[in-house]
Write a protein that holds these residues in place. Structure first.
Motif, PDB file in Angstrom:
ATOM      1  N   TYR A 105       3.709  13.290  12.123  1.00  0.00           N
ATOM      2  CA  TYR A 105       4.369  13.009  13.403  1.00  0.00           C
ATOM      3  C   TYR A 105       3.339  12.915  14.532  1.00  0.00           C
ATOM      4  O   TYR A 105       3.374  11.996  15.345  1.00  0.00           O
ATOM      5  CB  TYR A 105       5.397  14.095  13.714  1.00  0.00           C
ATOM      6  CG  TYR A 105       6.153  13.861  15.001  1.00  0.00           C
ATOM      7  CD1 TYR A 105       7.237  12.984  15.039  1.00  0.00           C
ATOM      8  CD2 TYR A 105       5.775  14.486  16.176  1.00  0.00           C
ATOM      9  CE1 TYR A 105       7.923  12.749  16.221  1.00  0.00           C
ATOM     10  CE2 TYR A 105       6.451  14.263  17.364  1.00  0.00           C
ATOM     11  CZ  TYR A 105       7.532  13.398  17.378  1.00  0.00           C
ATOM     12  OH  TYR A 105       8.205  13.155  18.565  1.00  0.00           O
ATOM     13  N   LYS A 106       2.408  13.861  14.549  1.00  0.00           N
ATOM     14  CA  LYS A 106       1.385  13.881  15.593  1.00  0.00           C
ATOM     15  C   LYS A 106       0.374  12.737  15.427  1.00  0.00           C
ATOM     16  O   LYS A 106      -0.291  12.357  16.397  1.00  0.00           O
ATOM     17  CB  LYS A 106       0.655  15.231  15.582  1.00  0.00           C
ATOM     18  CG  LYS A 106       1.536  16.390  16.026  1.00  0.00           C
ATOM     19  CD  LYS A 106       0.823  17.719  15.878  1.00  0.00           C
ATOM     20  CE  LYS A 106       1.715  18.874  16.342  1.00  0.00           C
ATOM     21  NZ  LYS A 106       1.075  20.199  16.105  1.00  0.00           N
ATOM     22  N   SER A 107       0.257  12.208  14.214  1.00  0.00           N
ATOM     23  CA  SER A 107      -0.710  11.140  13.954  1.00  0.00           C
ATOM     24  C   SER A 107      -0.136   9.744  14.171  1.00  0.00           C
ATOM     25  O   SER A 107      -0.871   8.762  14.106  1.00  0.00           O
ATOM     26  CB  SER A 107      -1.227  11.249  12.511  1.00  0.00           C
ATOM     27  OG  SER A 107      -1.852  12.486  12.279  1.00  0.00           O
ATOM     28  N   LEU A 108       1.177   9.655  14.402  1.00  0.00           N
ATOM     29  CA  LEU A 108       1.816   8.372  14.652  1.00  0.00           C
ATOM     30  C   LEU A 108       1.859   8.059  16.137  1.00  0.00           C
ATOM     31  O   LEU A 108       2.064   8.958  16.967  1.00  0.00           O
ATOM     32  CB  LEU A 108       3.254   8.373  14.113  1.00  0.00           C
ATOM     33  CG  LEU A 108       3.458   8.171  12.613  1.00  0.00           C
ATOM     34  CD1 LEU A 108       4.909   8.458  12.252  1.00  0.00           C
ATOM     35  CD2 LEU A 108       3.073   6.768  12.180  1.00  0.00           C
ATOM     36  N   CYS A 109       1.676   6.804  16.473  1.00  0.00           N
ATOM     37  CA  CYS A 109       1.868   6.390  17.852  1.00  0.00           C
ATOM     38  C   CYS A 109       3.371   6.367  18.153  1.00  0.00           C
ATOM     39  O   CYS A 109       4.184   6.401  17.219  1.00  0.00           O
ATOM     40  CB  CYS A 109       1.259   5.005  18.083  1.00  0.00           C
ATOM     41  SG  CYS A 109       2.154   3.661  17.275  1.00  0.00           S
ATOM     42  N   PRO A 110       3.770   6.346  19.403  1.00  0.00           N
ATOM     43  CA  PRO A 110       5.204   6.230  19.719  1.00  0.00           C
ATOM     44  C   PRO A 110       5.811   5.014  19.016  1.00  0.00           C
ATOM     45  O   PRO A 110       5.229   3.923  19.031  1.00  0.00           O
ATOM     46  CB  PRO A 110       5.213   6.067  21.238  1.00  0.00           C
ATOM     47  CG  PRO A 110       3.973   6.767  21.691  1.00  0.00           C
ATOM     48  CD  PRO A 110       2.951   6.483  20.622  1.00  0.00           C
ATOM     49  N   LEU A 111       6.933   5.202  18.361  1.00  0.00           N
ATOM     50  CA  LEU A 111       7.655   4.178  17.613  1.00  0.00           C
ATOM     51  C   LEU A 111       6.940   3.745  16.329  1.00  0.00           C
ATOM     52  O   LEU A 111       7.293   2.746  15.718  1.00  0.00           O
ATOM     53  CB  LEU A 111       7.952   2.949  18.481  1.00  0.00           C
ATOM     54  CG  LEU A 111       8.756   3.208  19.759  1.00  0.00           C
ATOM     55  CD1 LEU A 111       8.951   1.907  20.526  1.00  0.00           C
ATOM     56  CD2 LEU A 111      10.091   3.858  19.445  1.00  0.00           C
ATOM     57  N   GLY A 112       5.942   4.543  15.908  1.00  0.00           N
ATOM     58  CA  GLY A 112       5.263   4.267  14.647  1.00  0.00           C
ATOM     59  C   GLY A 112       6.150   4.598  13.454  1.00  0.00           C
ATOM     60  O   GLY A 112       7.133   5.332  13.571  1.00  0.00           O
ATOM     61  N   TYR A 113       5.784   4.058  12.294  1.00  0.00           N
ATOM     62  CA  TYR A 113       6.628   4.171  11.103  1.00  0.00           C
ATOM     63  C   TYR A 113       6.045   5.160  10.097  1.00  0.00           C
ATOM     64  O   TYR A 113       4.836   5.148   9.816  1.00  0.00           O
ATOM     65  CB  TYR A 113       6.769   2.809  10.426  1.00  0.00           C
ATOM     66  CG  TYR A 113       7.671   1.868  11.176  1.00  0.00           C
ATOM     67  CD1 TYR A 113       9.011   1.741  10.858  1.00  0.00           C
ATOM     68  CD2 TYR A 113       7.174   1.106  12.232  1.00  0.00           C
ATOM     69  CE1 TYR A 113       9.846   0.879  11.556  1.00  0.00           C
ATOM     70  CE2 TYR A 113       7.993   0.240  12.939  1.00  0.00           C
ATOM     71  CZ  TYR A 113       9.328   0.135  12.595  1.00  0.00           C
ATOM     72  OH  TYR A 113      10.139  -0.720  13.293  1.00  0.00           O
ATOM     73  N   LEU A 114       6.927   5.981   9.528  1.00  0.00           N
ATOM     74  CA  LEU A 114       6.570   6.884   8.442  1.00  0.00           C
ATOM     75  C   LEU A 114       7.305   6.432   7.190  1.00  0.00           C
ATOM     76  O   LEU A 114       8.535   6.348   7.179  1.00  0.00           O
ATOM     77  CB  LEU A 114       6.956   8.329   8.779  1.00  0.00           C
ATOM     78  CG  LEU A 114       6.738   9.361   7.669  1.00  0.00           C
ATOM     79  CD1 LEU A 114       5.252   9.473   7.318  1.00  0.00           C
ATOM     80  CD2 LEU A 114       7.285  10.730   8.093  1.00  0.00           C
ATOM     81  N   CYS A 115       6.552   6.141   6.126  1.00  0.00           N
ATOM     82  CA  CYS A 115       7.134   5.602   4.892  1.00  0.00           C
ATOM     83  C   CYS A 115       6.930   6.603   3.755  1.00  0.00           C
ATOM     84  O   CYS A 115       5.796   6.864   3.346  1.00  0.00           O
ATOM     85  CB  CYS A 115       6.462   4.283   4.528  1.00  0.00           C
ATOM     86  SG  CYS A 115       6.511   3.058   5.871  1.00  0.00           S
ATOM     87  N   LEU A 116       8.035   7.153   3.249  1.00  0.00           N
ATOM     88  CA  LEU A 116       7.968   8.185   2.221  1.00  0.00           C
ATOM     89  C   LEU A 116       8.400   7.698   0.841  1.00  0.00           C
ATOM     90  O   LEU A 116       8.175   8.392  -0.149  1.00  0.00           O
ATOM     91  CB  LEU A 116       8.824   9.394   2.631  1.00  0.00           C
ATOM     92  CG  LEU A 116       8.412  10.110   3.919  1.00  0.00           C
ATOM     93  CD1 LEU A 116       9.350  11.276   4.187  1.00  0.00           C
ATOM     94  CD2 LEU A 116       6.968  10.585   3.850  1.00  0.00           C
ATOM     95  N   GLY A 117       9.050   6.557   0.736  1.00  0.00           N
ATOM     96  CA  GLY A 117       9.464   6.049  -0.558  1.00  0.00           C
ATOM     97  C   GLY A 117      10.765   6.653  -1.050  1.00  0.00           C
ATOM     98  O   GLY A 117      11.291   7.607  -0.477  1.00  0.00           O
ATOM     99  N   ASN A 118      11.287   6.102  -2.136  1.00  0.00           N
ATOM    100  CA  ASN A 118      12.640   6.469  -2.562  1.00  0.00           C
ATOM    101  C   ASN A 118      12.749   7.797  -3.279  1.00  0.00           C
ATOM    102  O   ASN A 118      13.847   8.237  -3.613  1.00  0.00           O
ATOM    103  CB  ASN A 118      13.241   5.359  -3.435  1.00  0.00           C
ATOM    104  CG  ASN A 118      12.407   5.064  -4.683  1.00  0.00           C
ATOM    105  OD1 ASN A 118      11.697   5.911  -5.192  1.00  0.00           O
ATOM    106  ND2 ASN A 118      12.507   3.826  -5.154  1.00  0.00           N
ATOM    107  N   LYS A 119      11.631   8.482  -3.528  1.00  0.00           N
ATOM    108  CA  LYS A 119      11.690   9.783  -4.188  1.00  0.00           C
ATOM    109  C   LYS A 119      11.526  10.941  -3.205  1.00  0.00           C
ATOM    110  O   LYS A 119      11.546  12.105  -3.595  1.00  0.00           O
ATOM    111  CB  LYS A 119      10.618   9.862  -5.284  1.00  0.00           C
ATOM    112  CG  LYS A 119      10.848   8.879  -6.424  1.00  0.00           C
ATOM    113  CD  LYS A 119       9.761   8.991  -7.475  1.00  0.00           C
ATOM    114  CE  LYS A 119      10.016   8.026  -8.629  1.00  0.00           C
ATOM    115  NZ  LYS A 119       9.972   6.611  -8.193  1.00  0.00           N
ATOM    116  N   GLU A 120      11.327  10.619  -1.944  1.00  0.00           N
ATOM    117  CA  GLU A 120      11.116  11.648  -0.935  1.00  0.00           C
ATOM    118  C   GLU A 120      12.158  11.522   0.171  1.00  0.00           C
ATOM    119  O   GLU A 120      12.836  10.497   0.281  1.00  0.00           O
ATOM    120  CB  GLU A 120       9.719  11.503  -0.298  1.00  0.00           C
ATOM    121  CG  GLU A 120       8.622  11.049  -1.244  1.00  0.00           C
ATOM    122  CD  GLU A 120       8.037  12.182  -2.045  1.00  0.00           C
ATOM    123  OE1 GLU A 120       8.589  13.296  -1.984  1.00  0.00           O
ATOM    124  OE2 GLU A 120       7.040  11.950  -2.743  1.00  0.00           O
TER     125      GLU A 120
END
Length: 278
Positions: A237-252
């Motif tokens: 969360y802290k490493s993403l810019c505002p409105l940045g995307y976090l992709c965890l995949g379908n197993k997470e």
């Protein structure tokens, strides 16, 4: 018979003892790894090396070279190019249009193993005309697989299976268009390697190192207990810019109510989230 070890042969007390040894001597804390997964991998090491538990403790304390082998076995990740093609379809349709609005795009692929996911992202971005303005950081705790990633050379047997994944993404042409074929292997094109950087990073103990438009971390959380997952989510969360995307995949998934409030769900099946707030 010595060397044939079941994960059930390792008690929780022995596991905790080993975790303490590794933390005190080598500085790696595995206390939040899922117990069943950790026991399974320890059993495999003991079987391959024909070690009893006492012997394993002894070499971990006295043989610094063995610890690198131990670390590589414990942290090995199963990976492939364009794994779960629907994930890449979701990126193409729901994330790439947003990334295209940036002058420069920085992406962090955490737990990248031998580089297949990094190069998959590089190919996708290149096909979407974002390759030249994108930079992908691939990180892992395992130095051996990072060396493989930097080379970008994969066996033809692997390429054949990866090509099937590529076909299902709907991207143009074939996967081999992005490789130079050799006798028994294929090398990723240099233009796809030039905007990548592979480096050692420990998600458990290291801090963030940049501000990213997108972070991908798939099939990593399943090895961690809940408390450590929350710690890593906070790092992302802290490493993403505002409105940045976090992709965890379908197993997470994000299980914490506190973190759910910090992210907007973009794709529920593929667990793609967008950071909200600052």
């Amino acid at each position: 018979m010595k060397g044939l070890v079941s994960k059930d042969a390792i008690s929780s007390e022995q596991l905790n003892e080993l975790i303490d040894i590794v933390k005190k001597i080598h500085g790696f804390d595995f206390s939040d790894y899922t117990e069943a997964s950790f026991k399974r991998r320890l059993a495999r090491i003991m079987m391959l090396k024909k070690l009893e538990f006492y012997d394993l403790k002894h070499v971990l304390v006295n043989d610094a070279g063995f610890f690198q082998e131990f670390l590589e076995e414990i942290t090995v990740n199963v990976t492939e190019m364009f794994r779960d093609p629907t994930f890449y379809k979701a990126l193409k349709n729901q994330v790439v249009p947003y990334l295209s609005t940036y002058q420069h795009v920085k992406i962090w692929c955490a737990g990248c193993s031998s580089g297949e996911e990094v190069y998959s992202l590089a190919i996708l971005l290149n096909e979407e005309n974002l390759g030249k303005k994108s930079f992908i950081y691939g990180t892992d705790i395992n130095t051996e697989v990072l060396n493989e990633a930097r080379k970008g050379i994969y066996s033809l047997r692997k390429i054949k299976s990866y090509a099937e994944n590529y076909l299902f993404t709907g991207l143009p042409g074939s996967l081999t268009d992005h490789f130079t074929m050799m006798y028994d292997a294929a090398t990723i094109h240099s233009e796809l390697k030039q905007n990548t950087l592979f480096s050692v990073h420990n998600l458990i103990s290291d801090t963030g190192f940049n501000e990213f438009q997108m972070i991908s971390c798939r099939n990593v959380f399943i090895y961690f207990e809940t408390e450590l997952q929350y710690k890593i989510l906070d790092l992302f969360y802290k490493s993403l810019c505002p409105l940045g995307y976090l992709c965890l995949g379908n197993k997470e998934t994000i299980r914490s109510d506190a973190f759910r409030k910090k992210f907007k769900v973009i794709n529920q099946k593929e667990n793609i989230y967008q950071k909200i707030g600052s």
